[in-house]
Design a protein around this motif. Structure first.
Motif, short mmCIF file in Angstrom:
data_model
loop_
_atom_site.label_atom_id
_atom_site.label_comp_id
_atom_site.label_asym_id
_atom_site.label_seq_id
_atom_site.Cartn_x
_atom_site.Cartn_y
_atom_site.Cartn_z
N GLU A 277 26.35 77.51 -7.11
CA GLU A 277 25.81 77.71 -5.75
C GLU A 277 24.83 78.87 -5.75
O GLU A 277 24.91 79.76 -6.59
N LYS A 278 23.93 78.85 -4.79
CA LYS A 278 22.95 79.93 -4.68
C LYS A 278 23.64 81.23 -4.25
O LYS A 278 24.62 81.22 -3.52
N ARG A 279 23.12 82.33 -4.73
CA ARG A 279 23.71 83.64 -4.45
C ARG A 279 23.76 83.95 -2.96
O ARG A 279 24.72 84.53 -2.47
N ALA A 280 22.72 83.53 -2.23
CA ALA A 280 22.71 83.79 -0.79
C ALA A 280 23.86 83.06 -0.10
O ALA A 280 24.49 83.60 0.82
N LEU A 281 24.15 81.85 -0.55
CA LEU A 281 25.28 81.10 0.01
C LEU A 281 26.59 81.81 -0.29
O LEU A 281 27.44 81.97 0.59
N LEU A 282 26.77 82.24 -1.53
CA LEU A 282 28.00 82.93 -1.92
C LEU A 282 28.19 84.20 -1.10
O LEU A 282 29.29 84.47 -0.60
N LEU A 283 27.13 84.96 -0.95
CA LEU A 283 27.24 86.19 -0.17
C LEU A 283 27.55 85.86 1.29
O LEU A 283 28.39 86.52 1.91
N GLY A 284 26.93 84.83 1.82
CA GLY A 284 27.22 84.41 3.19
C GLY A 284 28.68 84.01 3.36
O GLY A 284 29.32 84.37 4.36
N LEU A 285 29.21 83.26 2.40
CA LEU A 285 30.62 82.88 2.45
C LEU A 285 31.54 84.10 2.47
O LEU A 285 32.49 84.17 3.25
N LEU A 286 31.23 85.05 1.62
CA LEU A 286 32.07 86.24 1.52
C LEU A 286 31.98 87.11 2.78
O LEU A 286 33.00 87.63 3.26
N ILE A 287 30.80 87.25 3.32
CA ILE A 287 30.63 88.04 4.54
C ILE A 287 31.35 87.36 5.70
O ILE A 287 32.04 88.01 6.49
N ASP A 288 31.21 86.03 5.80
CA ASP A 288 31.90 85.29 6.85
C ASP A 288 33.41 85.44 6.71
O ASP A 288 34.12 85.66 7.71
N LYS B 197 35.05 87.88 5.30
CA LYS B 197 35.41 89.25 5.67
C LYS B 197 35.50 89.40 7.18
O LYS B 197 36.46 89.97 7.71
N ASP B 198 34.53 88.83 7.89
CA ASP B 198 34.54 88.91 9.35
C ASP B 198 35.72 88.15 9.95
O ASP B 198 36.35 88.63 10.89
N ARG B 199 36.04 86.97 9.39
CA ARG B 199 37.16 86.19 9.91
C ARG B 199 38.51 86.86 9.61
O ARG B 199 39.46 86.69 10.36
N LEU B 200 38.58 87.60 8.54
CA LEU B 200 39.84 88.26 8.17
C LEU B 200 40.12 89.50 9.01
O LEU B 200 41.27 89.89 9.16
N HIS B 201 39.08 90.10 9.53
CA HIS B 201 39.24 91.36 10.28
C HIS B 201 40.23 91.17 11.43
O HIS B 201 39.95 90.48 12.40
#
Length: 71
Positions: free
Chosen positions: A32-43, A45-49
């Motif tokens: 997968e593209k790096r931007a997608l991976l980073l987006g998944l991880l940021i999302d 993180k936000d959902r886990l908060h």
């Protein structure tokens, strides 16, 4: 002495990054593209908060993928 400490810190950091990359591969996201991976991880993180149920749900999925359910 200080040079040795800096070297040990760099080695530990490198090992951690390699392990994190291995998680991406284990999840089937290697190509997968790096931007997608980073987006998944940021999302995630936000959902886990402040959401313990989501944290537990994702922990169960990860534990199962590692082959040790319930740990």
């Amino acid at each position: 002495m200080r040079r040795l400490e800096a070297s040990d810190i760099r080695k530990k950091d490198t090992r951690e990054k390699i392990e994190l990359g291995g998680l991406i591969a284990k999840a089937g996201l290697r190509y997968e593209k790096r931007a997608l991976l980073l987006g998944l991880l940021i999302d995630a993180k936000d959902r886990l908060h402040g959401n313990e149920l989501e944290r537990q749900r994702l922990m169960a999925i990860g534990a199962k993928a590692f082959g040790h359910e319930g740990k």
